[in-house]
Write a protein that holds these residues in place. Structure first.
Motif, PDB file in Angstrom:
ATOM      1  N   TYR A  28     -22.838   6.690 -12.684  1.00 45.08           N
ATOM      2  CA  TYR A  28     -22.119   7.003 -13.930  1.00 45.08           C
ATOM      3  C   TYR A  28     -21.127   8.146 -13.773  1.00 45.08           C
ATOM      4  CZ  TYR A  28     -26.076   4.320 -15.616  1.00 45.08           C
ATOM      5  OH  TYR A  28     -27.029   3.359 -15.785  1.00 45.08           O
ATOM      6  N   LYS A  29     -20.565   8.329 -12.584  1.00 42.65           N
ATOM      7  CA  LYS A  29     -19.605   9.410 -12.380  1.00 42.65           C
ATOM      8  C   LYS A  29     -18.247   8.875 -11.940  1.00 42.65           C
ATOM      9  CE  LYS A  29     -18.780  13.924 -12.140  1.00 42.65           C
ATOM     10  NZ  LYS A  29     -17.557  14.056 -11.437  1.00 42.65           N
ATOM     11  N   SER A  30     -18.034   7.547 -11.991  1.00 38.90           N
ATOM     12  CA  SER A  30     -16.810   7.004 -11.413  1.00 38.90           C
ATOM     13  C   SER A  30     -15.719   6.707 -12.438  1.00 38.90           C
ATOM     14  CB  SER A  30     -17.129   5.741 -10.621  1.00 38.90           C
ATOM     15  OG  SER A  30     -17.757   4.794 -11.459  1.00 38.90           O
ATOM     16  N   LEU A  33     -14.953   8.524 -18.089  1.00 36.05           N
ATOM     17  CA  LEU A  33     -15.449   9.900 -18.112  1.00 36.05           C
ATOM     18  C   LEU A  33     -15.023  10.654 -19.365  1.00 36.05           C
ATOM     19  CD1 LEU A  33     -14.733  10.766 -14.386  1.00 36.05           C
ATOM     20  CD2 LEU A  33     -16.928  10.205 -15.403  1.00 36.05           C
ATOM     21  N   THR A  34     -14.140  10.071 -20.180  1.00 38.05           N
ATOM     22  CA  THR A  34     -13.643  10.801 -21.347  1.00 38.05           C
ATOM     23  C   THR A  34     -14.715  10.967 -22.408  1.00 38.05           C
ATOM     24  OG1 THR A  34     -12.794   8.705 -22.177  1.00 38.05           O
ATOM     25  CG2 THR A  34     -11.250  10.142 -21.040  1.00 38.05           C
ATOM     26  N   LYS A  36     -17.952  11.225 -21.844  1.00 39.28           N
ATOM     27  CA  LYS A  36     -19.081  11.988 -21.335  1.00 39.28           C
ATOM     28  C   LYS A  36     -18.795  13.480 -21.460  1.00 39.28           C
ATOM     29  CE  LYS A  36     -20.387   8.324 -18.250  1.00 39.28           C
ATOM     30  NZ  LYS A  36     -19.522   7.495 -17.464  1.00 39.28           N
ATOM     31  N   THR A  38     -18.877  17.550 -20.623  1.00 41.68           N
ATOM     32  CA  THR A  38     -18.626  18.298 -19.397  1.00 41.68           C
ATOM     33  C   THR A  38     -19.930  18.610 -18.683  1.00 41.68           C
ATOM     34  OG1 THR A  38     -16.780  19.293 -20.564  1.00 41.68           O
ATOM     35  CG2 THR A  38     -17.393  20.297 -18.496  1.00 41.68           C
ATOM     36  N   GLN A  40     -22.702  16.867 -18.775  1.00 39.60           N
ATOM     37  CA  GLN A  40     -23.220  15.636 -18.179  1.00 39.60           C
ATOM     38  C   GLN A  40     -22.508  15.341 -16.863  1.00 39.60           C
ATOM     39  OE1 GLN A  40     -22.808  12.301 -20.794  1.00 39.60           O
ATOM     40  NE2 GLN A  40     -24.007  10.929 -19.513  1.00 39.60           N
ATOM     41  N   LYS A  41     -21.168  15.472 -16.868  1.00 36.36           N
ATOM     42  CA  LYS A  41     -20.396  15.206 -15.649  1.00 36.36           C
ATOM     43  C   LYS A  41     -20.731  16.220 -14.552  1.00 36.36           C
ATOM     44  CE  LYS A  41     -16.578  14.951 -18.131  1.00 36.36           C
ATOM     45  NZ  LYS A  41     -15.180  14.749 -18.560  1.00 36.36           N
ATOM     46  N   ARG A  42     -20.938  17.476 -14.930  1.00 38.39           N
ATOM     47  CA  ARG A  42     -21.259  18.519 -13.962  1.00 38.39           C
ATOM     48  C   ARG A  42     -22.626  18.256 -13.318  1.00 38.39           C
ATOM     49  NH1 ARG A  42     -20.742  22.567 -17.196  1.00 38.39           N
ATOM     50  NH2 ARG A  42     -22.935  22.805 -17.719  1.00 38.39           N
ATOM     51  N   LEU A  44     -24.034  15.373 -12.930  1.00 37.72           N
ATOM     52  CA  LEU A  44     -23.960  14.175 -12.098  1.00 37.72           C
ATOM     53  C   LEU A  44     -23.281  14.452 -10.753  1.00 37.72           C
ATOM     54  CD1 LEU A  44     -22.953  11.510 -14.754  1.00 37.72           C
ATOM     55  CD2 LEU A  44     -25.152  11.716 -13.610  1.00 37.72           C
ATOM     56  N   THR A  45     -22.606  15.589 -10.639  1.00 43.47           N
ATOM     57  CA  THR A  45     -21.887  15.920  -9.414  1.00 43.47           C
ATOM     58  C   THR A  45     -22.842  16.195  -8.249  1.00 43.47           C
ATOM     59  OG1 THR A  45     -20.070  16.811 -10.672  1.00 43.47           O
ATOM     60  CG2 THR A  45     -20.213  17.513  -8.407  1.00 43.47           C
TER      61      THR A  45
END
Length: 64
Positions: A28-30, A33-34, A36, A38, A40-42, A44-45
């Motif tokens: 779910y990081k590809s 992303l709009t 999601k 910040t 959540q994205k961090r 997933l990194t």
């Protein structure tokens, strides 16, 4: 007997750590992303480890 080939998809997705554990990336990081957050994205990194239930299956794919 011929050599057994490594699954090329597994070769691209997994890597070994120094202690022999299997490293993986989060899903779910590809794209999309709009919507999601910040945070959540961090989270997933960072890389994770394959669970103990799946390690045997992944090792068979990697021919370790």
């Amino acid at each position: 007997m011929p050599k057994v080939k490594t699954k090329s998809g597994a070769k691209k997705r997994f890597s070994l750590t120094g202690t022999g554990k299997i490293k993986r990336k989060h899903a779910y990081k590809s794209h999309i992303l709009t919507k999601k957050t910040t945070k959540q994205k961090r989270n997933l990194t960072h890389a994770g480890l394959v669970s103990t239930a799946d390690t045997v299956r992944v090792k068979l794919m990697l021919q370790i």
